[in-house]
Write a protein that holds these residues in place. Structure first.
Motif, PDB file in Angstrom:
ATOM      1  N   UNK A  23       0.886  -1.037  -0.051  1.00  0.00           N
ATOM      2  CA  UNK A  23      -0.040   0.012   0.039  1.00  0.00           C
ATOM      3  C   UNK A  23       0.942   1.180   0.005  1.00  0.00           C
ATOM      4  N   UNK A  24       0.261   2.412  -0.351  1.00  0.00           N
ATOM      5  CA  UNK A  24       1.211   3.617  -0.215  1.00  0.00           C
ATOM      6  C   UNK A  24       1.528   3.991   1.011  1.00  0.00           C
ATOM      7  N   UNK A  25       0.971   3.312   2.120  1.00  0.00           N
ATOM      8  CA  UNK A  25       1.506   3.478   3.546  1.00  0.00           C
ATOM      9  C   UNK A  25       2.764   2.725   3.646  1.00  0.00           C
ATOM     10  N   UNK A  26       2.851   1.591   3.137  1.00  0.00           N
ATOM     11  CA  UNK A  26       4.088   0.876   3.413  1.00  0.00           C
ATOM     12  C   UNK A  26       5.079   1.265   2.455  1.00  0.00           C
ATOM     13  N   UNK A  27       5.006   1.949   1.059  1.00  0.00           N
ATOM     14  CA  UNK A  27       5.680   2.120   0.331  1.00  0.00           C
ATOM     15  C   UNK A  27       6.417   3.692   1.045  1.00  0.00           C
ATOM     16  N   UNK A  28       5.768   4.586   1.341  1.00  0.00           N
ATOM     17  CA  UNK A  28       6.237   5.880   1.912  1.00  0.00           C
ATOM     18  C   UNK A  28       7.039   5.360   3.354  1.00  0.00           C
ATOM     19  N   UNK A  29       6.428   4.489   4.071  1.00  0.00           N
ATOM     20  CA  UNK A  29       7.268   4.014   5.304  1.00  0.00           C
ATOM     21  C   UNK A  29       8.682   3.440   5.012  1.00  0.00           C
ATOM     22  N   UNK A  86      14.563  15.904   7.364  1.00  0.00           N
ATOM     23  CA  UNK A  86      13.267  16.725   7.283  1.00  0.00           C
ATOM     24  C   UNK A  86      12.466  16.062   6.114  1.00  0.00           C
ATOM     25  N   UNK A  87      13.056  15.400   5.158  1.00  0.00           N
ATOM     26  CA  UNK A  87      12.323  15.006   3.973  1.00  0.00           C
ATOM     27  C   UNK A  87      11.910  13.596   4.441  1.00  0.00           C
ATOM     28  N   UNK A  88      12.643  12.757   5.252  1.00  0.00           N
ATOM     29  CA  UNK A  88      12.248  11.832   5.633  1.00  0.00           C
ATOM     30  C   UNK A  88      11.120  11.476   6.578  1.00  0.00           C
ATOM     31  N   UNK A  89      11.101  12.803   7.419  1.00  0.00           N
ATOM     32  CA  UNK A  89       9.643  12.955   8.147  1.00  0.00           C
ATOM     33  C   UNK A  89       8.524  13.235   7.299  1.00  0.00           C
ATOM     34  N   UNK A  90       8.588  14.273   6.275  1.00  0.00           N
ATOM     35  CA  UNK A  90       7.627  14.217   5.447  1.00  0.00           C
ATOM     36  C   UNK A  90       7.112  12.946   4.692  1.00  0.00           C
ATOM     37  N   UNK A  91       7.920  12.149   4.403  1.00  0.00           N
ATOM     38  CA  UNK A  91       7.400  10.854   3.705  1.00  0.00           C
ATOM     39  C   UNK A  91       6.705  10.083   4.810  1.00  0.00           C
ATOM     40  N   UNK A  92       7.173  10.102   6.067  1.00  0.00           N
ATOM     41  CA  UNK A  92       6.586   9.349   7.049  1.00  0.00           C
ATOM     42  C   UNK A  92       5.448   9.918   7.440  1.00  0.00           C
ATOM     43  N   UNK A  93       5.196  11.279   7.307  1.00  0.00           N
ATOM     44  CA  UNK A  93       3.802  11.739   7.700  1.00  0.00           C
ATOM     45  C   UNK A  93       2.826  11.510   6.754  1.00  0.00           C
ATOM     46  N   UNK A  94       3.272  11.320   5.235  1.00  0.00           N
ATOM     47  CA  UNK A  94       2.551  11.097   4.093  1.00  0.00           C
ATOM     48  C   UNK A  94       1.942   9.576   4.325  1.00  0.00           C
ATOM     49  N   UNK A  95       2.920   8.914   4.979  1.00  0.00           N
ATOM     50  CA  UNK A  95       2.450   7.318   5.018  1.00  0.00           C
ATOM     51  C   UNK A  95       1.197   7.146   5.911  1.00  0.00           C
ATOM     52  N   UNK A  96       1.295   8.038   6.964  1.00  0.00           N
ATOM     53  CA  UNK A  96       0.158   7.719   7.835  1.00  0.00           C
ATOM     54  C   UNK A  96      -0.959   8.778   7.810  1.00  0.00           C
ATOM     55  N   UNK A  97      -0.272  10.117   8.511  1.00  0.00           N
ATOM     56  CA  UNK A  97      -1.240  11.332   8.706  1.00  0.00           C
ATOM     57  C   UNK A  97      -1.719  11.709   7.424  1.00  0.00           C
ATOM     58  N   UNK A  98      -1.048  11.687   6.286  1.00  0.00           N
ATOM     59  CA  UNK A  98      -1.384  12.265   5.136  1.00  0.00           C
ATOM     60  C   UNK A  98      -2.733  11.474   4.716  1.00  0.00           C
ATOM     61  N   UNK A  99      -2.582  10.202   4.425  1.00  0.00           N
ATOM     62  CA  UNK A  99      -3.664   9.440   3.950  1.00  0.00           C
ATOM     63  C   UNK A  99      -4.780   9.308   4.726  1.00  0.00           C
ATOM     64  N   UNK A 100      -4.631   9.428   6.241  1.00  0.00           N
ATOM     65  CA  UNK A 100      -5.938   9.428   7.025  1.00  0.00           C
ATOM     66  C   UNK A 100      -6.451  11.022   6.650  1.00  0.00           C
ATOM     67  N   UNK A 101      -5.627  11.964   6.504  1.00  0.00           N
ATOM     68  CA  UNK A 101      -6.467  13.321   6.410  1.00  0.00           C
ATOM     69  C   UNK A 101      -7.147  13.354   5.232  1.00  0.00           C
ATOM     70  N   UNK A 102      -6.674  12.541   3.894  1.00  0.00           N
ATOM     71  CA  UNK A 102      -7.123  12.893   2.681  1.00  0.00           C
ATOM     72  C   UNK A 102      -8.564  11.668   2.953  1.00  0.00           C
ATOM     73  N   UNK A 103      -8.446  10.380   3.445  1.00  0.00           N
ATOM     74  CA  UNK A 103      -9.511   9.547   3.405  1.00  0.00           C
ATOM     75  C   UNK A 103     -10.481  10.019   4.500  1.00  0.00           C
ATOM     76  N   UNK A 104     -10.144  10.530   5.750  1.00  0.00           N
ATOM     77  CA  UNK A 104     -11.150  10.699   6.638  1.00  0.00           C
ATOM     78  C   UNK A 104     -11.483  12.271   6.855  1.00  0.00           C
ATOM     79  N   UNK A 105     -10.835  13.033   6.102  1.00  0.00           N
ATOM     80  CA  UNK A 105     -11.192  14.576   6.166  1.00  0.00           C
ATOM     81  C   UNK A 105     -11.834  15.009   4.882  1.00  0.00           C
ATOM     82  N   UNK A 106     -10.617  15.190   3.979  1.00  0.00           N
ATOM     83  CA  UNK A 106     -11.136  15.520   2.634  1.00  0.00           C
ATOM     84  C   UNK A 106     -12.299  14.812   1.834  1.00  0.00           C
TER      85      UNK A 106
END
Length: 270
Positions: free
Chosen positions: A210-216, A245-265
């Motif tokens: 999944x995108x979470x695994x790939x970003x992680x 900083x780039x590594x953390x951005x990818x990590x945030x996209x792995x979980x927080x980013x996907x949850x924001x898109x799915x659950x909020x947007x």
């Protein structure tokens, strides 16, 4: 709970304003760290009550976007509180307290999924705990990397800005950053392995890419590269800080980013 939310919001806002005022007006004076750490004890306990009481009442782990952000912010503050007894972490407050305010607002106004999940096996518990710890440690490392870039810029430009006297020495910040990275890397490794090897127990289905695994994994590779270069070549400086900083951005996209898109947007677009 509303009263508790308002109290926490006002307290963290007060902490934020005080730190910013002190940094701008009195950078050469000794920061009242002992008083801050003492005051933080009841605040962190109240924050824990805010976060854990709904979980204890429902007997389910709340993993919605807002609650997850508030949980990560609280754990990061706890790590900061504990670490302040051993290291000089002055300067992190400039970010941590405003982030605490924003995370509380997210928890109330952008909660995301509110049903929660039952933690009914040790593999799932291990995955969740290691993930939360990894995110929090990498958040600290990222803030330290940001402080490094900030302080290095001022020193390079020979600017006598408030940051030069308020922040710890550059080498101390760098050392703390790598220590946080090392502990976070171990936690992230445990999180990824538990999610991949015990997917049936953790997620209830066989492992899939999944995108979470790939970003992680992408963030894991970046952090592994940083630590390897540090070990082999003593790597340091601006490029390493940016990579953190780039590594953390990818990590945030792995979980927080996907949850924001799915659950909020997407939830609001239906």
């Amino acid at each position: 709970m509303t009263l508790l939310f308002v109290c926490l919001l006002l307290i963290y806002s007060g902490f934020s304003l005080f730190v910013i005022h002190f940094w701008r007006r009195k950078p050469s004076q000794t920061y009242p760290l002992k008083q801050e750490l003492t005051l933080l004890v009841p605040v962190l306990l109240l924050n824990a009550l805010w976060l854990w009481l709904p979980i204890l009442q429902s007997q389910r782990l709340l993993l919605g976007f807002g609650h997850a952000m508030a949980m990560l912010s609280w754990i990061t503050l706890v790590l900061y509180w504990c670490g302040s007894f051993f290291y000089r972490l002055q300067g992190l407050q400039l970010f941590l307290f405003p982030i605490a305010v924003l995370s509380l607002l997210c928890d109330v106004f952008l909660p995301g999924a509110t049903t929660g999940v039952v933690v009914d096996n040790s593999a799932f518990a291990l995955h969740i705990m290691s993930s939360l710890l990894a995110y929090s440690l990498f958040a600290l490392a990222t803030l330290l990397a940001w402080l490094m870039l900030w302080l290095a810029r001022d020193l390079r430009q020979h600017r006598l800005s408030p940051s030069v006297s308020f922040l710890p020495p550059l080498l101390s910040i760098e050392k703390l950053m790598f220590q946080s990275l090392t502990m976070g890397f171990v936690s992230l490794t445990v999180s990824l392995l538990s999610g991949m090897l015990f997917s049936e127990y953790v997620f209830g289905h066989a492992f899939t890419w999944t995108h979470k695994i790939i970003f992680g994994i992408a963030s894991w590779v970046i952090y592994a590269g940083i630590l390897f270069l540090r070990w082999r070549q003593g790597a340091r400086g601006k490029k390493i800080a940016i990579a953190v900083i780039v590594g953390f951005i990818l990590l945030m996209l792995a979980y927080a980013g996907s949850k924001f898109v799915l659950e909020i947007v997407l939830a609001h677009s239906r």
